[in-house]
Design a protein around this motif. Structure first.
Motif, PDB file in Angstrom:
ATOM      1  N   LEU A 173       0.817  -1.203   0.000  1.00  0.00           N
ATOM      2  CA  LEU A 173       0.000   0.000   0.000  1.00  0.00           C
ATOM      3  C   LEU A 173       0.856   1.261   0.000  1.00  0.00           C
ATOM      4  O   LEU A 173       0.526   2.250  -0.665  1.00  0.00           O
ATOM      5  CB  LEU A 173      -0.935   0.003   1.210  1.00  0.00           C
ATOM      6  CG  LEU A 173      -1.992  -1.109   1.259  1.00  0.00           C
ATOM      7  CD1 LEU A 173      -2.922  -0.897   2.434  1.00  0.00           C
ATOM      8  CD2 LEU A 173      -2.774  -1.191  -0.046  1.00  0.00           C
ATOM      9  N   LEU A 174       1.954   1.218   0.755  1.00  0.00           N
ATOM     10  CA  LEU A 174       2.864   2.362   0.762  1.00  0.00           C
ATOM     11  C   LEU A 174       3.424   2.600  -0.627  1.00  0.00           C
ATOM     12  O   LEU A 174       3.498   3.745  -1.102  1.00  0.00           O
ATOM     13  CB  LEU A 174       3.994   2.113   1.764  1.00  0.00           C
ATOM     14  CG  LEU A 174       4.997   3.265   1.953  1.00  0.00           C
ATOM     15  CD1 LEU A 174       4.305   4.471   2.578  1.00  0.00           C
ATOM     16  CD2 LEU A 174       6.160   2.813   2.830  1.00  0.00           C
ATOM     17  N   GLY A 175       3.810   1.528  -1.307  1.00  0.00           N
ATOM     18  CA  GLY A 175       4.351   1.651  -2.657  1.00  0.00           C
ATOM     19  C   GLY A 175       3.320   2.168  -3.645  1.00  0.00           C
ATOM     20  O   GLY A 175       3.639   3.008  -4.506  1.00  0.00           O
ATOM     21  N   PHE A 176       2.082   1.700  -3.515  1.00  0.00           N
ATOM     22  CA  PHE A 176       1.028   2.161  -4.419  1.00  0.00           C
ATOM     23  C   PHE A 176       0.798   3.656  -4.236  1.00  0.00           C
ATOM     24  O   PHE A 176       0.728   4.405  -5.214  1.00  0.00           O
ATOM     25  CB  PHE A 176      -0.266   1.388  -4.157  1.00  0.00           C
ATOM     26  CG  PHE A 176      -1.398   1.812  -5.056  1.00  0.00           C
ATOM     27  CD1 PHE A 176      -1.633   1.147  -6.244  1.00  0.00           C
ATOM     28  CD2 PHE A 176      -2.222   2.888  -4.721  1.00  0.00           C
ATOM     29  CE1 PHE A 176      -2.669   1.540  -7.090  1.00  0.00           C
ATOM     30  CE2 PHE A 176      -3.255   3.289  -5.558  1.00  0.00           C
ATOM     31  CZ  PHE A 176      -3.479   2.605  -6.744  1.00  0.00           C
ATOM     32  N   ASP A 177       0.669   4.095  -2.980  1.00  0.00           N
ATOM     33  CA  ASP A 177       0.421   5.511  -2.736  1.00  0.00           C
ATOM     34  C   ASP A 177       1.586   6.376  -3.210  1.00  0.00           C
ATOM     35  O   ASP A 177       1.389   7.466  -3.759  1.00  0.00           O
ATOM     36  CB  ASP A 177       0.164   5.751  -1.249  1.00  0.00           C
ATOM     37  CG  ASP A 177      -1.252   5.366  -0.831  1.00  0.00           C
ATOM     38  OD1 ASP A 177      -1.960   4.742  -1.653  1.00  0.00           O
ATOM     39  OD2 ASP A 177      -1.644   5.674   0.306  1.00  0.00           O
ATOM     40  N   ALA A 178       2.810   5.881  -3.013  1.00  0.00           N
ATOM     41  CA  ALA A 178       3.976   6.640  -3.470  1.00  0.00           C
ATOM     42  C   ALA A 178       3.984   6.756  -4.996  1.00  0.00           C
ATOM     43  O   ALA A 178       4.251   7.841  -5.546  1.00  0.00           O
ATOM     44  CB  ALA A 178       5.258   5.968  -2.979  1.00  0.00           C
ATOM     45  N   PRO A 190      -4.971  14.752 -12.725  1.00  0.00           N
ATOM     46  CA  PRO A 190      -4.633  13.841 -11.624  1.00  0.00           C
ATOM     47  C   PRO A 190      -5.630  12.698 -11.522  1.00  0.00           C
ATOM     48  O   PRO A 190      -6.783  12.804 -11.949  1.00  0.00           O
ATOM     49  CB  PRO A 190      -4.705  14.743 -10.390  1.00  0.00           C
ATOM     50  CG  PRO A 190      -5.646  15.831 -10.774  1.00  0.00           C
ATOM     51  CD  PRO A 190      -5.438  16.069 -12.240  1.00  0.00           C
ATOM     52  N   PHE A 191      -5.157  11.581 -10.980  1.00  0.00           N
ATOM     53  CA  PHE A 191      -6.031  10.450 -10.653  1.00  0.00           C
ATOM     54  C   PHE A 191      -5.893  10.224  -9.148  1.00  0.00           C
ATOM     55  O   PHE A 191      -4.874   9.711  -8.677  1.00  0.00           O
ATOM     56  CB  PHE A 191      -5.620   9.184 -11.421  1.00  0.00           C
ATOM     57  CG  PHE A 191      -6.628   8.070 -11.302  1.00  0.00           C
ATOM     58  CD1 PHE A 191      -7.596   7.888 -12.281  1.00  0.00           C
ATOM     59  CD2 PHE A 191      -6.628   7.220 -10.209  1.00  0.00           C
ATOM     60  CE1 PHE A 191      -8.531   6.867 -12.173  1.00  0.00           C
ATOM     61  CE2 PHE A 191      -7.557   6.204 -10.087  1.00  0.00           C
ATOM     62  CZ  PHE A 191      -8.515   6.023 -11.072  1.00  0.00           C
ATOM     63  N   VAL A 192      -6.879  10.662  -8.401  1.00  0.00           N
ATOM     64  CA  VAL A 192      -6.817  10.591  -6.941  1.00  0.00           C
ATOM     65  C   VAL A 192      -7.285   9.214  -6.492  1.00  0.00           C
ATOM     66  O   VAL A 192      -8.456   8.859  -6.651  1.00  0.00           O
ATOM     67  CB  VAL A 192      -7.672  11.695  -6.295  1.00  0.00           C
ATOM     68  CG1 VAL A 192      -7.664  11.548  -4.774  1.00  0.00           C
ATOM     69  CG2 VAL A 192      -7.151  13.061  -6.700  1.00  0.00           C
ATOM     70  N   MET A 193      -6.372   8.428  -5.961  1.00  0.00           N
ATOM     71  CA  MET A 193      -6.701   7.132  -5.372  1.00  0.00           C
ATOM     72  C   MET A 193      -5.569   6.755  -4.430  1.00  0.00           C
ATOM     73  O   MET A 193      -4.493   6.347  -4.866  1.00  0.00           O
ATOM     74  CB  MET A 193      -6.869   6.059  -6.447  1.00  0.00           C
ATOM     75  CG  MET A 193      -7.201   4.683  -5.876  1.00  0.00           C
ATOM     76  SD  MET A 193      -8.796   4.659  -5.025  1.00  0.00           S
ATOM     77  CE  MET A 193      -8.461   3.574  -3.651  1.00  0.00           C
ATOM     78  N   TYR A 194      -5.808   6.941  -3.141  1.00  0.00           N
ATOM     79  CA  TYR A 194      -4.800   6.651  -2.129  1.00  0.00           C
ATOM     80  C   TYR A 194      -5.398   5.710  -1.082  1.00  0.00           C
ATOM     81  O   TYR A 194      -6.532   5.901  -0.636  1.00  0.00           O
ATOM     82  CB  TYR A 194      -4.322   7.941  -1.453  1.00  0.00           C
ATOM     83  CG  TYR A 194      -3.667   8.914  -2.401  1.00  0.00           C
ATOM     84  CD1 TYR A 194      -2.420   8.642  -2.957  1.00  0.00           C
ATOM     85  CD2 TYR A 194      -4.304  10.104  -2.758  1.00  0.00           C
ATOM     86  CE1 TYR A 194      -1.823   9.543  -3.831  1.00  0.00           C
ATOM     87  CE2 TYR A 194      -3.715  11.006  -3.633  1.00  0.00           C
ATOM     88  CZ  TYR A 194      -2.472  10.723  -4.168  1.00  0.00           C
ATOM     89  OH  TYR A 194      -1.877  11.602  -5.044  1.00  0.00           O
TER      90      TYR A 194
END
Length: 256
Positions: A173-178, A190-194
């Motif tokens: 999850l950390l890698g995806f958000d980064a 932008p594509f907002v998905m965190y």
């Protein structure tokens, strides 16, 4: 992660380089064949937890996508159910799905940050959509939900406990958000998905600030973490029948 009927790598790449709305329009025909759709086990658990909190009249599925949450509302609402999303493609798929007999279902295309309703609903649910809202947007979002609920109405949604720091899930999850932050720094729109910005403590405080009384219900079918806390909770935020003098924050459900 994906069934043969799901999107190809190229299709996912095109979606990821689009806006949120356009990306979901593109993904809509294959969305139900991806892991992004809320699992049936979660939907069933939420429906079972909501049933004794009713009865409910009119229900709203906020950011309904292809309509999985509408099916939950149809089990616990007697009068009517509304699915709302800003993706025309997702709503088109939702309309085409066959549903068992139940309350009347309608579909509305609108932004959850500007709901086109008065206080018309007894229950609002949402599944898997909150990663599309930045933390600074939550006060406005929760104020909108509060405004469309009748006094005594509920806003309910499941929250999965975050993975343990250092675990494979934590790093994924950390890698995806980064990666998403890098993508949004370099590419427009932008594509907002965190996945890591929707934190239960912060959410509870913002719900209370919006005027809700908030309870947490464990969904027992998903077990508990090593520290004894539930793996999945149902947040139930109720609009009081009368105005409160101050926020109450998070609280466990009442005994019995």
């Amino acid at each position: 992660m994906f069934s043969p009927e799901g999107p190809s790598l190229r299709e996912l790449a095109v979606q990821a380089l689009s806006s949120v709305e356009r990306g979901y329009d593109l993904l809509a025909p294959k969305f139900d064949h991806t892991p992004y759709r809320t699992p049936e086990s979660v939907l069933d658990a939420v429906a079972a937890a909501l049933a004794p909190l009713g009865p409910f009249g009119a229900g709203l599925d906020l950011c309904c996508g292809t309509g999985a949450g509408v099916d939950v509302l149809a089990r616990v609402c007697r009068d009517s159910v509304t699915g709302l999303d800003f993706s025309a493609g997702m709503l088109a798929v939702a309309r085409e799905r066959t549903r068992p007999p139940g309350p009347a279902v309608s579909w509305v295309r609108a932004d959850a940050r500007a709901l086109p309703f008065g206080p018309a609903f007894d229950l609002t649910v949402s599944f898997g959509a909150f990663g599309h809202f930045l933390p600074r947007e939550l006060p406005g979002l929760f104020a909108q939900v509060y405004s469309v609920l009748r006094p005594g109405g509920c806003f309910a949604f499941p929250v999965v406990a975050p993975p343990r720091p250092g675990s494979a899930g934590y790093w994924a999850l950390l890698g995806f958000d980064a990666a998403m932050r890098v993508r949004n720094a370099l590419w427009r729109p932008p594509f907002v998905m965190y996945y890591r910005t929707f934190r239960l403590g912060h959410v509870g405080r913002e719900l209370a600030r919006a005027g809700f009384r908030v309870e947490l219900h464990a969904l027992p079918g998903f077990g508990r973490r090593p520290d004894g806390s539930p793996r999945v909770r149902l947040v139930v935020a109720r609009r009081p029948a009368r105005a409160l003098s101050g926020g109450d924050g998070l609280r466990p459900p009442p005994a019995g």
